[in-house]
Write a protein that holds these residues in place. Sequence first.
Motif, PDB file in Angstrom:
ATOM      1  N   GLN A 148       0.627  -1.220  -0.028  1.00  0.00           N
ATOM      2  CA  GLN A 148       0.130  -0.050   0.057  1.00  0.00           C
ATOM      3  C   GLN A 148       0.809   1.397   0.155  1.00  0.00           C
ATOM      4  OE1 GLN A 148      -1.905   0.492   4.208  1.00  0.00           O
ATOM      5  NE2 GLN A 148      -1.469  -1.529   4.074  1.00  0.00           N
ATOM      6  N   LEU A 149       1.711   1.228   0.547  1.00  0.00           N
ATOM      7  CA  LEU A 149       2.718   2.555   0.576  1.00  0.00           C
ATOM      8  C   LEU A 149       3.378   2.797  -0.642  1.00  0.00           C
ATOM      9  CD1 LEU A 149       4.662   2.138   4.065  1.00  0.00           C
ATOM     10  CD2 LEU A 149       2.739   3.666   3.683  1.00  0.00           C
ATOM     11  N   THR A 150       3.957   1.648  -1.147  1.00  0.00           N
ATOM     12  CA  THR A 150       4.373   1.832  -2.691  1.00  0.00           C
ATOM     13  C   THR A 150       3.247   2.561  -3.600  1.00  0.00           C
ATOM     14  OG1 THR A 150       5.862   0.085  -2.121  1.00  0.00           O
ATOM     15  CG2 THR A 150       5.489   0.861  -4.648  1.00  0.00           C
ATOM     16  N   VAL A 151       2.331   1.933  -3.340  1.00  0.00           N
ATOM     17  CA  VAL A 151       1.055   2.343  -4.365  1.00  0.00           C
ATOM     18  C   VAL A 151       0.751   3.648  -4.260  1.00  0.00           C
ATOM     19  CG1 VAL A 151      -1.292   1.964  -4.870  1.00  0.00           C
ATOM     20  CG2 VAL A 151       0.158  -0.146  -4.867  1.00  0.00           C
ATOM     21  N   PHE A 152       0.778   4.046  -2.909  1.00  0.00           N
ATOM     22  CA  PHE A 152       0.299   5.485  -2.609  1.00  0.00           C
ATOM     23  C   PHE A 152       1.509   6.368  -3.249  1.00  0.00           C
ATOM     24  CE2 PHE A 152       1.097   8.827   0.686  1.00  0.00           C
ATOM     25  CZ  PHE A 152      -0.110   9.792   0.445  1.00  0.00           C
ATOM     26  N   PHE A 153       2.683   6.121  -2.895  1.00  0.00           N
ATOM     27  CA  PHE A 153       3.867   6.852  -3.296  1.00  0.00           C
ATOM     28  C   PHE A 153       3.703   7.173  -4.871  1.00  0.00           C
ATOM     29  CE2 PHE A 153       6.634   5.787   0.402  1.00  0.00           C
ATOM     30  CZ  PHE A 153       5.989   7.076   1.174  1.00  0.00           C
ATOM     31  N   SER A 212      -3.589   1.354   9.469  1.00  0.00           N
ATOM     32  CA  SER A 212      -2.348   1.244  10.425  1.00  0.00           C
ATOM     33  C   SER A 212      -2.918   1.314  11.885  1.00  0.00           C
ATOM     34  CB  SER A 212      -1.313   2.294  10.013  1.00  0.00           C
ATOM     35  OG  SER A 212      -0.959   1.777   8.891  1.00  0.00           O
ATOM     36  N   LEU A 213      -3.674   2.332  12.206  1.00  0.00           N
ATOM     37  CA  LEU A 213      -4.045   2.661  13.752  1.00  0.00           C
ATOM     38  C   LEU A 213      -4.995   1.442  14.181  1.00  0.00           C
ATOM     39  CD1 LEU A 213      -4.799   6.536  13.229  1.00  0.00           C
ATOM     40  CD2 LEU A 213      -3.020   5.627  14.421  1.00  0.00           C
ATOM     41  N   VAL A 214      -5.671   1.050  13.347  1.00  0.00           N
ATOM     42  CA  VAL A 214      -6.486  -0.112  13.763  1.00  0.00           C
ATOM     43  C   VAL A 214      -5.790  -1.388  14.361  1.00  0.00           C
ATOM     44  CG1 VAL A 214      -8.212  -1.920  13.000  1.00  0.00           C
ATOM     45  CG2 VAL A 214      -8.591   0.313  12.517  1.00  0.00           C
ATOM     46  N   PHE A 215      -4.807  -1.746  13.520  1.00  0.00           N
ATOM     47  CA  PHE A 215      -3.883  -2.815  13.921  1.00  0.00           C
ATOM     48  C   PHE A 215      -2.887  -2.490  15.016  1.00  0.00           C
ATOM     49  CE2 PHE A 215      -5.448  -4.405   9.982  1.00  0.00           C
ATOM     50  CZ  PHE A 215      -5.550  -5.769  10.208  1.00  0.00           C
ATOM     51  N   MET A 228       1.205  14.669   9.329  1.00  0.00           N
ATOM     52  CA  MET A 228       2.178  14.560  10.548  1.00  0.00           C
ATOM     53  C   MET A 228       1.658  13.048  10.961  1.00  0.00           C
ATOM     54  SD  MET A 228       1.696  17.714  12.928  1.00  0.00           S
ATOM     55  CE  MET A 228       2.310  19.332  12.437  1.00  0.00           C
ATOM     56  N   LEU A 229       0.494  12.452  10.557  1.00  0.00           N
ATOM     57  CA  LEU A 229       0.115  11.150  10.803  1.00  0.00           C
ATOM     58  C   LEU A 229       0.881  10.132  10.186  1.00  0.00           C
ATOM     59  CD1 LEU A 229      -3.888  11.660  10.566  1.00  0.00           C
ATOM     60  CD2 LEU A 229      -2.238  11.953  12.594  1.00  0.00           C
ATOM     61  N   TYR A 280       4.736   0.270  10.740  1.00  0.00           N
ATOM     62  CA  TYR A 280       5.288  -0.822   9.833  1.00  0.00           C
ATOM     63  C   TYR A 280       6.639  -0.997  10.400  1.00  0.00           C
ATOM     64  CZ  TYR A 280       1.822  -0.282   6.104  1.00  0.00           C
ATOM     65  OH  TYR A 280       0.880  -0.485   5.448  1.00  0.00           O
ATOM     66  N   TRP A 281       7.268  -0.110  11.126  1.00  0.00           N
ATOM     67  CA  TRP A 281       8.680  -0.347  11.643  1.00  0.00           C
ATOM     68  C   TRP A 281       8.858  -1.419  12.529  1.00  0.00           C
ATOM     69  CZ3 TRP A 281      12.968   1.985   9.697  1.00  0.00           C
ATOM     70  CH2 TRP A 281      14.188   1.752  10.449  1.00  0.00           C
ATOM     71  N   ASP A 282       7.822  -1.375  13.455  1.00  0.00           N
ATOM     72  CA  ASP A 282       7.584  -2.554  14.550  1.00  0.00           C
ATOM     73  C   ASP A 282       7.127  -4.153  13.821  1.00  0.00           C
ATOM     74  OD1 ASP A 282       8.347  -0.828  16.414  1.00  0.00           O
ATOM     75  OD2 ASP A 282       6.593  -1.023  17.722  1.00  0.00           O
ATOM     76  N   LYS A 283       6.606  -3.814  12.708  1.00  0.00           N
ATOM     77  CA  LYS A 283       6.204  -5.090  12.115  1.00  0.00           C
ATOM     78  C   LYS A 283       7.272  -5.709  11.510  1.00  0.00           C
ATOM     79  CE  LYS A 283       2.299  -5.234  14.279  1.00  0.00           C
ATOM     80  NZ  LYS A 283       2.105  -6.303  15.353  1.00  0.00           N
TER      81      LYS A 283
END
Length: 302
Positions: A11-16, A57-60, A108-109, A117-120
């Motif tokens: 999702q991050l790659t697609v968003f970028f 991300s926030l839900v998980f 900022m979010l 993602y870093w923790d995962k």
Amino acid sequence: MSIYNYLKTNQLTVFFTVLIFYPSIRLLTIGSDHAVGLSLIVGLVPECLFLIICSYSLVFLFKDKNRKTHLLDKLVIAYFLYNLLIGVYLSHDLRASLYGFRLTYLPMLAYFVGSYYWDKKIDIEGVLHGFFKILVLVAVIGLIIYFLFPEIHLYFHRLSSDKPIVMAFKGFIRMTSILWTPVVFGMVMLAAFCYWAYRYLKTGNYFALLFALITVNTVFFSVSRGPMIASFVAFVLLLFLGKEQKFKWILIALVLLELTLFYLFVPQFSQLMEWFFESSKQTATLEAANTRVSLWSEVMNS
């Protein structure tokens, strides 16, 4: 289902990717005017995608019982809430506050998305590597449009504004690639140069060196003062603090080549340099004659 799984895991790659190509899509579909009705939905596509990613991300994040809240997380939350509340209070204008949230506070979010993602143990480095490859493509597209298809360049600038900011002065148009503003284009090209220079110094990969040279070259052609000044600072740091001698000579050769090409092929080169230094001085000393300074003053008065 395979498409859904790809979007979910990338999702991050697609968003970028959407973020980079979206300015052209928006100009072709709804132009640059203030969007209303259905066109407003089109205009908010990047924000909608980002909110979906944030919500996911926030839900998980909250569901994860093993998730540790770091001190930095708390500081960022406090900073975010403080800016949001004080911004709404000082503006006394709900509409202006909504614009401020969209342009200033919403990004900022991204911290919390990255933190999740870093923790995962998601391959953040791989995501960034892919993103900066996209920026190299944007740089190459910019060079092709600028030198081979200048009519496309002018066409999109006419779509974006009646008085585009791409003219440094008569006779010179600043490179923008598919972002159609030299300020944003110069900024992201500077970020790409820093990344690829780092990759070259870390790995010695010649493709990374090539990508660094391509992107910093486009920073020059954007004639965006902030990124150009930052590039100069980066050159100084690399020349005096760097240990890679070959890279130092390459940078010196690049700067000399760039100045030579500008001198030979850019109309009114001396006037361009004069404008660059004079306008930078006006901005730094907050002279009222400078357009950017006058805009800052209007905002402060409001």
